[in-house]
Design an enzyme around this catalytic site. Sequence first.
Site, PDB file in Angstrom:
ATOM      1  N   GLU A   1      27.686  36.657  58.559  1.00 25.85           N
ATOM      2  CA  GLU A   1      28.741  36.732  57.547  1.00 25.85           C
ATOM      3  C   GLU A   1      29.816  35.737  57.965  1.00 25.85           C
ATOM      4  O   GLU A   1      30.559  35.989  58.913  1.00 25.85           O
ATOM      5  CB  GLU A   1      29.307  38.145  57.488  1.00 25.85           C
ATOM      6  CG  GLU A   1      30.305  38.292  56.360  1.00 25.85           C
ATOM      7  CD  GLU A   1      31.185  39.521  56.491  1.00 25.85           C
ATOM      8  OE1 GLU A   1      31.586  40.058  55.457  1.00 25.85           O
ATOM      9  OE2 GLU A   1      31.509  39.930  57.626  1.00 25.85           O
TER      10      GLU A   1
ATOM     11  N   ASP B   1      28.253  40.680  61.537  1.00 25.70           N
ATOM     12  CA  ASP B   1      29.485  40.983  60.810  1.00 25.70           C
ATOM     13  C   ASP B   1      30.691  40.149  61.260  1.00 25.70           C
ATOM     14  O   ASP B   1      30.932  40.021  62.464  1.00 25.70           O
ATOM     15  CB  ASP B   1      29.806  42.468  61.050  1.00 25.70           C
ATOM     16  CG  ASP B   1      30.977  42.957  60.247  1.00 25.70           C
ATOM     17  OD1 ASP B   1      30.834  43.093  59.027  1.00 25.70           O
ATOM     18  OD2 ASP B   1      32.053  43.192  60.833  1.00 25.70           O
TER      19      ASP B   1
ATOM     20  N   ASP C   1      23.000  45.932  61.507  1.00 27.95           N
ATOM     21  CA  ASP C   1      24.276  45.254  61.339  1.00 27.95           C
ATOM     22  C   ASP C   1      24.898  45.135  62.730  1.00 27.95           C
ATOM     23  O   ASP C   1      24.985  46.124  63.459  1.00 27.95           O
ATOM     24  CB  ASP C   1      25.170  46.101  60.429  1.00 27.95           C
ATOM     25  CG  ASP C   1      26.050  45.265  59.541  1.00 27.95           C
ATOM     26  OD1 ASP C   1      26.716  44.359  60.088  1.00 27.95           O
ATOM     27  OD2 ASP C   1      26.102  45.511  58.329  1.00 27.95           O
TER      28      ASP C   1
ATOM     29  N   HIS D   1      27.984  45.346  49.834  1.00 27.06           N
ATOM     30  CA  HIS D   1      28.816  46.557  49.970  1.00 27.06           C
ATOM     31  C   HIS D   1      30.318  46.264  49.963  1.00 27.06           C
ATOM     32  O   HIS D   1      31.114  47.192  49.990  1.00 27.06           O
ATOM     33  CB  HIS D   1      28.434  47.269  51.267  1.00 27.06           C
ATOM     34  CG  HIS D   1      28.813  46.462  52.477  1.00 27.06           C
ATOM     35  ND1 HIS D   1      28.214  45.251  52.779  1.00 27.06           N
ATOM     36  CD2 HIS D   1      29.754  46.661  53.419  1.00 27.06           C
ATOM     37  CE1 HIS D   1      28.770  44.763  53.870  1.00 27.06           C
ATOM     38  NE2 HIS D   1      29.711  45.587  54.281  1.00 27.06           N
ATOM     39  N   ASP D   2      30.692  44.987  49.995  1.00 21.18           N
ATOM     40  CA  ASP D   2      32.120  44.614  49.966  1.00 21.18           C
ATOM     41  C   ASP D   2      32.535  44.068  48.603  1.00 21.18           C
ATOM     42  O   ASP D   2      33.697  43.698  48.411  1.00 21.18           O
ATOM     43  CB  ASP D   2      32.406  43.494  50.979  1.00 21.18           C
ATOM     44  CG  ASP D   2      32.317  43.959  52.418  1.00 21.18           C
ATOM     45  OD1 ASP D   2      32.494  45.159  52.672  1.00 21.18           O
ATOM     46  OD2 ASP D   2      32.072  43.102  53.292  1.00 21.18           O
TER      47      ASP D   2
HETATM   48  O1  TEU Z   1      33.603  42.116  56.216  1.00 19.52           O
HETATM   49  C1  TEU Z   1      34.405  41.077  56.702  1.00 19.52           C
HETATM   50  C2  TEU Z   1      35.371  40.577  55.752  1.00 19.52           C
HETATM   51  O2  TEU Z   1      35.821  39.481  55.882  1.00 19.52           O
HETATM   52  C3  TEU Z   1      35.817  41.546  54.729  1.00 19.52           C
HETATM   53  O3  TEU Z   1      37.008  42.066  55.222  1.00 19.52           O
HETATM   54  C4  TEU Z   1      36.061  41.001  53.394  1.00 19.52           C
HETATM   55  O4  TEU Z   1      36.989  39.981  53.421  1.00 19.52           O
HETATM   56  C5  TEU Z   1      36.594  42.153  52.568  1.00 19.52           C
HETATM   57  O5  TEU Z   1      35.714  43.211  52.693  1.00 19.52           O
HETATM   58  C6  TEU Z   1      36.729  41.803  51.120  1.00 19.52           C
HETATM   59  O6  TEU Z   1      37.178  42.959  50.454  1.00 19.52           O
HETATM   60  C7  TEU Z   1      32.862  42.815  57.140  1.00 19.52           C
HETATM   61  C8  TEU Z   1      32.130  43.966  56.496  1.00 19.52           C
HETATM   62  O7  TEU Z   1      31.213  43.464  55.576  1.00 19.52           O
HETATM   63  C9  TEU Z   1      33.109  44.910  55.909  1.00 19.52           C
HETATM   64  O8  TEU Z   1      32.491  45.983  55.237  1.00 19.52           O
HETATM   65  C10 TEU Z   1      33.962  45.444  57.024  1.00 19.52           C
HETATM   66  O9  TEU Z   1      34.990  46.231  56.504  1.00 19.52           O
HETATM   67  C11 TEU Z   1      34.569  44.332  57.864  1.00 19.52           C
HETATM   68  O10 TEU Z   1      33.648  43.311  58.197  1.00 19.52           O
HETATM   69  C12 TEU Z   1      35.072  44.869  59.171  1.00 19.52           C
HETATM   70  O11 TEU Z   1      33.999  45.164  59.992  1.00 19.52           O
END
Ligand code: TEU
Length: 565
Positions: A256, A199, A98, A328-329
Amino acid sequence: MKRKWWHDKVAYQIYPKSFLDSDGDGVGDLRGIISKLDYLKDLGVDIIWLSPIYQSPFVDQGYDISDYYKIAEEFGTMEEFDELLAEAKKRDMYILMDLVVNHCSDKHEWFQKALADPEGKYAQYFHFVKGRDGKEPSNYRSYFGGSAWEKVPGTDKYYLHMFAKEQPDLNWENPGLRAEIYKMMNWWLDKGLAGFRIDAIINIKKDLSFPSFEPDGPDGLASCVKMVEEVQGVGEYFEDMKKHTYGKYDAFTVAEVFNMKKDELAQFIGDDGHFSSMFDFSAHELMQGGHGWYDSRPLVFKEWRDVIFASQKETWGIGLKANIIENHDEPRGASRFLPEYAHNETGAKMLATTFLFLYGIPFIYQGQEIGMTNCRRGDIFEYDDISTKDQYREALQAGCTREQALECCYENSRDNARTPMQWSSEKNAGFTSGTPWLAVNPDYKKINVAEQERRKDSVLSYYKKLIALKKSPQFKEVLTYGKFIPEYEDSDSIFAYHRISEESGQNILVAANYGESTCEIPLECSSARVLLSNIGKEKEIENSIPEKGKISLESCQAAVLLLEK
Ligand code: TEU
């Protein structure tokens, strides 16, 4: 479209903290991952994306990196990482790290040095900006709530953080910073990484005048995403990064990307695009509320199917997106995208069938292959995720009761996907012999790998069949490059599409009935071979086709058919 090595691959995301703990400290680790490479190989996985394993204070679970060259102690050592690379290679598997470079941790040496000397070189690595009228430079709300600006102690300046205040944004305008990032990326690529999952990368371009925007919430702030939407020129950074790093390797990069500007898809993932691929978040974005989880939109089957179809049609012939059900989000797909009556193994298999043969590269998230579900918690303190805590607060502020706010978390929390992987029915789902960092989902006694490995009709066994079919020499061409053509779009319950290849002369129909009652769909062919169905009975279904010229699908039935003229 130029053909690339990753086009026909199946990818799998590991969330290391929750995958498998080998030393009993309650946190998953590299040794645990190494021990499960054969499990992943057997499933049919080629590419493994590891969520961050770098040294980190874990304010945002490793997305706050304090040293890009070190492995977090919790996860193991660099020797173990090298071993993982070597073991993966032995099995013809590829490892993606990542890449989190929109921001780092406030404990990173660069930021510490910047704080120590706010006029010095390292302050230029970040956005240290003078306040306006004794207040923050602008009215941005960070993605995790509250102002996106934090005071630089002892100065009249603020630093920008689009995520948590412990995640200061890096200043990509600074060539010195870019050179440091590129050096680090090449260092990892030289080790033998296959590439990166990148990311939050759309955020790296800032409008350095930091204009304020019309407030969009009762806090008087405007989401910092507004600046991202307005600013131009992020592509120049992507090209610069590509030129100096992964462009020199035959690396696979998956970005992403939210908020891409219209008509830029070819620039992003076309033949000579910035990235190899980017995630398709269309289904996830559809359900986002205007303010937060408390006003997220309910799933309407037709809308959901149609946004996926739209994204498929837009992508075809340009490049391949990375298709996901969950990550994971996001909450678990089996809980989110299936109607109540499909909350069972047949439903999970139906979802898997519709997902796996879409045009693009399937990314399976750990536990998806056994149908893991969302996890209900009795109190906000049982959650660990920074975003969940923020969204809970937001819900209460918007007038929700405690119960309603918890319900929002149950439906949306990022921790739904972060509960430990359910390996067996033993204590803590076989994830750890210690106390897991995040409590396991109590349904592990019913849903776990060991039980499903013993059963031919399990979700896990079915995933293996789906992947094997996708990668089989006979159907690989059509299922990788075949044109995507939606079918029965008028229906309110059928999710169906063709994959048609001129090259192989094959026409595959994937059809699923998400409705509650049986449905008949006409087939424009004299006969068909049923390659797979989530309820089994392939021969029976096949035999019923020629006489009727149509196929009958029970509620929650899915089938993959090879149509014959
Ligand atoms: O996620 C980016 C992002 O846009 C997220 O904030 C998303 O909108 C949110 O998780 C929805 O609940 C990435 C990673 O995947 C995430 O785990 C991290 O927290 C974030 O970047 C910061 O690095």
